[in-house]
Design a protein around this motif. Structure first.
Motif, PDB file in Angstrom:
ATOM      1  N   UNK A  77     -21.456  67.077  73.707  1.00  0.00           N
ATOM      2  CA  UNK A  77     -20.847  66.255  72.676  1.00  0.00           C
ATOM      3  C   UNK A  77     -20.548  67.159  71.490  1.00  0.00           C
ATOM      4  N   UNK A  78     -19.277  67.339  71.201  1.00  0.00           N
ATOM      5  CA  UNK A  78     -18.905  68.279  70.140  1.00  0.00           C
ATOM      6  C   UNK A  78     -17.811  67.714  69.257  1.00  0.00           C
ATOM      7  N   UNK A  79     -17.956  66.788  68.471  1.00  0.00           N
ATOM      8  CA  UNK A  79     -19.013  65.794  68.358  1.00  0.00           C
ATOM      9  C   UNK A  79     -18.773  64.562  69.223  1.00  0.00           C
ATOM     10  N   UNK A  80     -17.754  64.582  70.086  1.00  0.00           N
ATOM     11  CA  UNK A  80     -17.544  63.443  70.984  1.00  0.00           C
ATOM     12  C   UNK A  80     -17.525  63.927  72.421  1.00  0.00           C
ATOM     13  N   UNK A  81     -17.752  63.011  73.334  1.00  0.00           N
ATOM     14  CA  UNK A  81     -17.764  63.338  74.755  1.00  0.00           C
ATOM     15  C   UNK A  81     -18.207  62.125  75.557  1.00  0.00           C
ATOM     16  N   UNK A  82     -18.605  62.366  76.791  1.00  0.00           N
ATOM     17  CA  UNK A  82     -18.996  61.277  77.687  1.00  0.00           C
ATOM     18  C   UNK A  82     -20.517  61.194  77.796  1.00  0.00           C
ATOM     19  N   UNK A  83     -20.959  59.948  77.963  1.00  0.00           N
ATOM     20  CA  UNK A  83     -22.391  59.704  78.133  1.00  0.00           C
ATOM     21  C   UNK A  83     -22.585  58.628  79.188  1.00  0.00           C
ATOM     22  N   UNK A  84     -23.758  58.646  79.808  1.00  0.00           N
ATOM     23  CA  UNK A  84     -24.108  57.690  80.860  1.00  0.00           C
ATOM     24  C   UNK A  84     -25.124  56.706  80.299  1.00  0.00           C
ATOM     25  N   UNK A  85     -24.795  55.415  80.390  1.00  0.00           N
ATOM     26  CA  UNK A  85     -25.713  54.353  80.020  1.00  0.00           C
ATOM     27  C   UNK A  85     -25.817  53.402  81.197  1.00  0.00           C
TER      28      UNK A  85
END
Length: 160
Positions: free
Chosen positions: A110-118
């Protein structure tokens, strides 16, 4: 010098001027060459065929240049050359099943945005100007009109 060569010089000059204005702005060399060819064609018309023919040539040349510029500025002229593709992809458009406090992990950096898993679903997330490495545990901090803001989870107890 024949009328055909004079007409060629003037028309080629007009084409170079229009190219410089519409296609290659900032490449002043095309505009200068076009202007010189345009002027030289009119000058030769005056020189070889006299004042009356020169004035007629100048008037016709200016009218043709204006018509060519107007026709080339019309939007339908460039439809065959322009890119008509549209971007239809959207981010986080489905109903968000997330709420503040949900935990997940980053997929990439994240730099500062990106993908995440929830919970097995991927979301586009942002941090508040933080750079997080992949596989960092994160927590939903704020959701603002489909923009998910996260912060890293710190499992350390806070000092009182």
């Amino acid at each position: 010098m024949s009328w055909l060569l004079i007409a060629f010089l003037i028309i080629f000059g007009i084409i170079l001027l229009i190219l410089e204005i519409l296609v290659l702005p900032g490449h002043i060399i095309f505009g200068l060459i076009g202007f010189c060819l345009f002027g030289f064609g009119i000058f030769k018309s005056f020189d070889i065929y006299g004042t009356t023919a020169g004035i007629i040539t100048a008037l016709i040349s200016v009218i043709v240049a204006i018509i060519a510029l107007v026709l080339s500025l019309r939007s339908k002229t460039w439809n065959k050359l322009k890119l008509n593709a549209q971007i239809t992809g959207k981010v986080n458009t489905e109903s968000l099943d997330l709420k503040i406090g949900d935990r997940g992990s980053t997929i990439g950096r994240l730099a500062p945005s990106g993908k995440a898993d929830f919970n097995g679903k991927l979301y586009e997330v942002r941090t508040n100007n933080l750079f997080l490495d992949p596989n960092t545990d994160i927590e939903v901090q704020k959701i603002d009109s489909n923009i998910i803001y996260v912060k890293p989870v710190s499992d350390k107890p806070k000092d009182i």
